[in-house]
Every structure is written in structure tokens, then in C-alpha cells.
Design a protein around this motif. Structure first.
Motif, PDB file in Angstrom:
ATOM      1  N   UNK A 256      -4.170  12.133   9.438  1.00 52.37           N
ATOM      2  CA  UNK A 256      -4.181  11.271   8.250  1.00 52.37           C
ATOM      3  C   UNK A 256      -5.273  11.719   7.288  1.00 52.37           C
ATOM      4  N   UNK A 257      -4.864  12.066   6.073  1.00 57.34           N
ATOM      5  CA  UNK A 257      -5.820  12.273   4.993  1.00 57.34           C
ATOM      6  C   UNK A 257      -6.051  10.923   4.326  1.00 57.34           C
ATOM      7  N   UNK A 258      -7.306  10.512   4.269  1.00 60.53           N
ATOM      8  CA  UNK A 258      -7.625   9.219   3.676  1.00 60.53           C
ATOM      9  C   UNK A 258      -7.891   9.380   2.177  1.00 60.53           C
ATOM     10  N   UNK A 259      -7.225   8.561   1.384  1.00 63.99           N
ATOM     11  CA  UNK A 259      -7.462   8.575  -0.050  1.00 63.99           C
ATOM     12  C   UNK A 259      -8.735   7.819  -0.391  1.00 63.99           C
ATOM     13  N   UNK A 260      -9.366   8.212  -1.465  1.00 63.53           N
ATOM     14  CA  UNK A 260     -10.564   7.533  -1.948  1.00 63.53           C
ATOM     15  C   UNK A 260     -10.327   6.928  -3.315  1.00 63.53           C
ATOM     16  N   UNK A 261     -11.289   7.086  -4.192  1.00 55.87           N
ATOM     17  CA  UNK A 261     -11.229   6.441  -5.505  1.00 55.87           C
ATOM     18  C   UNK A 261     -10.418   7.265  -6.492  1.00 55.87           C
ATOM     19  N   UNK A 262      -9.153   7.505  -6.144  1.00 57.48           N
ATOM     20  CA  UNK A 262      -8.266   8.296  -7.001  1.00 57.48           C
ATOM     21  C   UNK A 262      -6.816   7.991  -6.640  1.00 57.48           C
ATOM     22  N   UNK A 263      -5.908   8.486  -7.461  1.00 60.63           N
ATOM     23  CA  UNK A 263      -4.470   8.366  -7.191  1.00 60.63           C
ATOM     24  C   UNK A 263      -4.040   9.549  -6.330  1.00 60.63           C
ATOM     25  N   UNK A 264      -3.425   9.275  -5.198  1.00 62.09           N
ATOM     26  CA  UNK A 264      -3.053  10.351  -4.285  1.00 62.09           C
ATOM     27  C   UNK A 264      -1.873  11.154  -4.828  1.00 62.09           C
ATOM     28  N   UNK A 265      -1.819  12.414  -4.414  1.00 66.98           N
ATOM     29  CA  UNK A 265      -0.725  13.328  -4.729  1.00 66.98           C
ATOM     30  C   UNK A 265      -0.242  13.937  -3.407  1.00 66.98           C
TER      31      UNK A 265
ATOM     32  N   UNK B 193      -4.658   4.315  -7.874  1.00 67.15           N
ATOM     33  CA  UNK B 193      -3.302   4.820  -7.979  1.00 67.15           C
ATOM     34  C   UNK B 193      -2.305   3.702  -8.174  1.00 67.15           C
ATOM     35  N   UNK B 194      -1.251   3.710  -7.359  1.00 64.34           N
ATOM     36  CA  UNK B 194      -0.214   2.675  -7.449  1.00 64.34           C
ATOM     37  C   UNK B 194      -0.444   1.535  -6.455  1.00 64.34           C
ATOM     38  N   UNK B 195      -1.529   1.601  -5.712  1.00 65.09           N
ATOM     39  CA  UNK B 195      -1.816   0.569  -4.714  1.00 65.09           C
ATOM     40  C   UNK B 195      -2.653  -0.545  -5.333  1.00 65.09           C
ATOM     41  N   UNK B 196      -1.959  -1.441  -6.024  1.00 63.01           N
ATOM     42  CA  UNK B 196      -2.605  -2.499  -6.799  1.00 63.01           C
ATOM     43  C   UNK B 196      -2.383  -3.841  -6.103  1.00 63.01           C
TER      44      UNK B 196
ATOM     45  N   UNK C 233       0.846  -1.186   0.000  1.00 66.43           N
ATOM     46  CA  UNK C 233       0.000   0.000   0.000  1.00 66.43           C
ATOM     47  C   UNK C 233       0.889   1.246   0.000  1.00 66.43           C
ATOM     48  N   UNK C 234       0.579   2.178  -0.897  1.00 71.15           N
ATOM     49  CA  UNK C 234       1.367   3.405  -0.985  1.00 71.15           C
ATOM     50  C   UNK C 234       0.809   4.471  -0.030  1.00 71.15           C
TER      51      UNK C 234
END
Length: 480
Positions: free
Chosen positions: A80-89, A118-121, A63-64
Motif C-alpha cells: 500500500x502506497x499511502x497518500x498524503x497532502x495531495x491528490x493521488x494519481x 483530492x476527491x476524498x472529501x 474514500x478514494x
């Protein structure tokens, strides 16, 4: 020349609005990053279980996440900012509401990337079988293990943890606090549609709020929008109407008038222009909002008929054709490889299995006509993932989501619900205080997730006031 400039600004800045976003969604808006702060942000990785709830499954994945420890003190909190359905920046770790709070309180900051985005595959492709591990239950468990790991790694087992999230990630912030209160002491949930609903229509619902927001700027605007959509419906009933629509809107293919799905897909793409404008409405430096730019064009009689004005709004600045083919859309979204897959295939799976959120034209007052029924969205579920994902299945899953996570009345404390009254999604969020420690802030004149951004000169007074209220409440959580 001035009108053309407005048109180009509007067309190029538009973010579509299907579901929580459009079919061409690229990610949540993020604050503008400052170059001198970017050096403080570092990309890192954490090993996670593929299935947190099956002890016989030993598969793992990376997990990135991003980290900014520039202001961290040993006694400071973890934000902590939680990422959703997108690639984080990195942007949220260099600017914005959470950044300001971190600087003020000596916090270490993180931005976690949601599994499958994002890169968390976590797995080799996005086949129907492999998508079974894409759920909010699993994603929340990722957050829990992340927090536990970071606290141990930092030697800050007693540190206060505050999570932030916008849109679907706002749901996650609420539900992470609900499920893991021993790990999380507070949550800020911006524009969080915590109430799952299959058919998001009706009075004061998604498309009606879009229409109302247009009307608040100019009463003529929704009237002309309705006239444009009525003209499309009339054209579709004529022998050469489909050909004319292809020409007027520079479509890549002639619409298939014999296919209800093709027509619904075409109309839905047109609707997204207005839905996206309202959902992501911002005030510009010239005091013209996105809604104002849209309505100025839709009510400009010297630009032709309402249909011609809509065609101008739909035109692309590079002159390329508009791809509105349902069959081609389905074909693209069936692709299961990571290299060619889009966010849509993954997010749509979540709507088909947990939320619905489909903004239909089933309302009798719809200014967009009646050609986008619920069946259009439900058929996509079946087309992309199989016959199992039908209406009955989704009904049971939406019921589960609201049952497990509490819908509009979760039994929760230390959560701030923020919403803009322009944002169509605010009707699925919490709009009244649940208790003394869980307030709801409705921000006049603003839309989706704007409170998470940095202060700007163009911000309305209510937006600035909301951010200040959030800062004060979070400060109490941290210092108590």
C-alpha cells in the motif's frame, strides 16, 4: 541564448518548498507511468467513518483509492502506497520502487487517498469547525479500516501488509506500523520528518541545509544569493524601494512596507525558489542538476547584479506578474468551499495543529536575511482559523505529536527510514538505526523521496544501492 535556455528550464521545472512544500504545491512527485500498464489500475471507493473515535457520530464518507491486481497471487502480500497532502494519481501502481517489489512477489497494490485531499472529501466544506476531522489520528484509522476491509474482501486474512510513504505520508507509514502492528508487518518511510518542530531553524536545519547544498555545487552561489537578499532589505528601507521591487520582480502589487507580514510573505516566496530547488533536486540528462541550473544563473555576473539575477529566476515564463500580496493570500485561503479551496488551507491547518515545520530565518547565519520570523507563520494560523490557534496552542499540539508518536525514537520494528542528505527535511527524520530490523539509510547526493521512484540512467550510485537494499529487506519481511 544558452543561458536563457537554462533559465527557462530552471524556472519551469521548479517545485516550491514551503513547509513540506510551497504555497503552490500540487503533489508529491510520482514515477513516470507507462501507458501499457495504466489499464491495470482501477479507481475504487471505500466507505469510512467521519470520526473513528466518537461512537455517537454516525457520519460516513467515501474514500478514494487505486488498485492494481495484475500480479496478485493468492499467497502474495498486500503493498500500500499511502497518500498524503495531495491528490493521488495511478503512477505509483504502474512504476517505481513499490511496483517493482509487487511484480517480484505477486502482490496486490493499493494507493490510498488521504481524507480532505483530492476527491476524498468527507464533509461539505473546509470551515474551521469541519477541519476538526483532519488529523493524522483519523487518517491512520482510515488506513487501518482500509486494510482490515481489503483483507476480508480478498480472503487474504493472513497476507503480509507492507506500507510505503513519502514526506508526510512517510510519517504515516511509520506511525501506522507503530499503532497497528497486527495489521501491518513493515513500512518504508521515505523523507519522513517524524519529529515535529515549530521553528525549524538553526545550524544544520532547513534553510542552512539549503545554503550548504548550494555551496557544495559552487561556493560563490550562497554568497551571491545573500547579496541579492541584502539588496532587497536595503531597498525596502528607501522611499521608492517598494516601487522598484515591484518593477524589478514584476510583482502584481507594490509591497506594503508598513506591514511586517506583507514583507515576510514577499521574502518567503523568494526563499521558496531556492528551498524548492534543493528539496526536489534532480539530476538531468545533461548531468546538470536543478541546483546546478540555479547556481549557474545566480553566479552569472554578465546577467547583472545579484538582485537582477534573482529577479530573472523569479520571472514567469508566460510573463504574468508575481502575486506576493499577504492580504490576498490570506483572503484566498479563507475560502472554505471545495471548488475554490487549495491544498494550502488544509495542509496549513495540519501544521497549525500537529507539526509546525516552519522554516524561519531566525538563524544568525541565514543567507536569506532575517525578515521571515516565526510570528509570520503563527499569524497565518490565527488569520485562517481563529484566535484559538495561537502559539501556546501549537506548542501543546507539537508536544503531543512527539509524545504520542515517539519523535525521533519510536519503539518500533520493521521500518526502513530513507533520506537524502541534500533534502533539508532529513534533519527531522531518523538517521541512525533504531534496532536490527529498523535501519536508517542516508543517501548521498539525493533529495526528497527519490528512492520511491523508478531507476533512471541519471541516478547516482548511492540511490541505486539504497533501492536495492530496500528491496532485499522488504523481501525478507514478506517471506519470513
Amino acid at each position: 541564448m544558452y543561458v536563457l535556455l537554462i533559465l527557462l528550464v530552471f524556472t519551469n521545472s521548479l517545485v516550491d518548498g514551503f513547509g513540506l512544500h510551497g504555497f503552490t504545491f500540487k503533489g508529491l512527485d510520482e514515477p513516470q507511468t507507462l501507458n501499457n500498464r495504466a489499464k491495470d489500475v482501477h479507481e475504487k471507493w471505500l466507505i469510512q467513518s467521519l470520526d473513528h473515535f466518537n461512537s455517537r457520530d454516525s457520519n460516513i464518507w467515501n474514500m478514494r483509492y487505486y488498485e492494481n491486481a495484475a500480479f496478485s497471487t493468492q499467497t502474495g502480500p498486500i503493498l500500500i502506497m499511502l497518500g498524503g497532502e495531495w491528490e493521488i494519481k495511478p503512477n505509483f501502481l504502474t512504476n517505481g520502487l513499490m511496483y517493482d517489489i509487487a511484480v517480484a512477489h505477486g502482490a496486490i497494490m493499493y494507493y490510498t487517498e488521504h481524507r480532505y485531499y483530492g476527491k476524498s472529501k468527507p464533509i461539505q466544506d473546509t470551515s474551521e469547525e469541519n477541519l476538526q476531522y483532519l488529523s493524522v489520528d483519523q487518517a491512520l484509522a482510515d488506513v487501518a479500516y482500509f486494510i482490515e476491509t481489503m483483507k476480508r474482501k480478498l480472503g487474504k486474512e493472513n497476507a503480509k501488509v507492507i506500507v510505503f510513504g513519502g514526506s508526510y505520508a512517510g510519517n504515516m507509514a511509520v506511525w501506522a506500523r507503530l499503532k497497528y502492528p497486527h495489521l501491518i508487518q513493515g513500512a518504508v518511510a521515505s523523507s519522513a520528518p517524524v519529529y515535529a518542530k515549530i521553528d525549524f531553524y538553526g545550524k544544520y536545519q532547513y534553510n542552512d541545509i539549503v545554503a550548504n547544498s548550494l555551496q557544495k555545487y559552487n561556493e560563490q552561489c550562497p554568497i551571491d544569493v545573500k547579496a541579492a537578499f541584502d539588496s532587497i532589505k536595503e531597498l525596502l528601507a528607501t522611499n521608492d524601494g517598494a516601487e522598484k521591487l515591484k518593477t524589478y520582480f514584476n510583482l502584481c502589487k507594490v509591497p506594503n512596507v508598513k506591514s511586517n507580514n506583507d514583507i515576510s510573505h514577499l521574502i518567503n516566496i523568494f526563499i521558496e525558489k531556492f528551498a524548492g530547488t534543493v528539496q526536489y533536486n534532480k539530476n538531468k540528462d545533461n548531468n546538470k542538476s536543478d541546483i546546478a541550473l540555479c547556481c549557474d544563473n545566480m553566479t552569472a555576473t554578465y546577467l547583472g547584479s545579484p538582485l537582477q539575477r534573482l529577479a530573472r529566476l523569479m520571472s514567469k515564463s508566460d510573463g504574468s506578474c508575481v502575486d506576493a500580496s499577504y492580504e490576498q493570500f490570506i483572503s484566498r485561503q479563507k475560502n472554505i468551499s471545495w471548488s475554490l479551496d487549495s491544498i494550502t488551507r488544509r495542509w496549513y491547518y495540519q501544521t497549525c495543529t500537529e507539526y509546525g515545520y516552519y522554516s524561519t530565518t531566525n538563524s544568525k547565519d541565514s543567507i536569506f536575511g532575517s525578515l521571515v520570523p516565526l510570528d509570520y507563520f503563527l499569524n497565518i494560523c490565527v488569520k485562517l482559523y481563529g484566535n484559538y490557534y495561537n502559539a501556546d496552542f501549537l506548542k501543546s499540539r507539537v508536544r503531543r505529536t512527539n509524545l504520542i508518536y515517539g519523535g525521533l525514537k519510536p519503539d518500533i520494528s520493521n521500518v526502513i527510514f530513507t533520506n537524502g542528505d541534500v533534502d533539508p527535511w532529513h534533519k527531522l527524520s531518523v538517521l541512525i538505526d533504531l534496532n536490527e530490523s529498523t535501519p536508517a539509510i542516508l543517501i548521498k547526493g539525493t533529495s526528497h523521496c527519490q528512492d520511491l521512484m523508478n531507476d533512471l540512467p541519471t541516478d547516482l550510485p548511492d540511490l541505486r544501492k539504497a533501492r536495492e537494499t530496500i528491496r532485499k529487506i522488504v523481501a525478507k519481511w514478506i517471506t519470513l
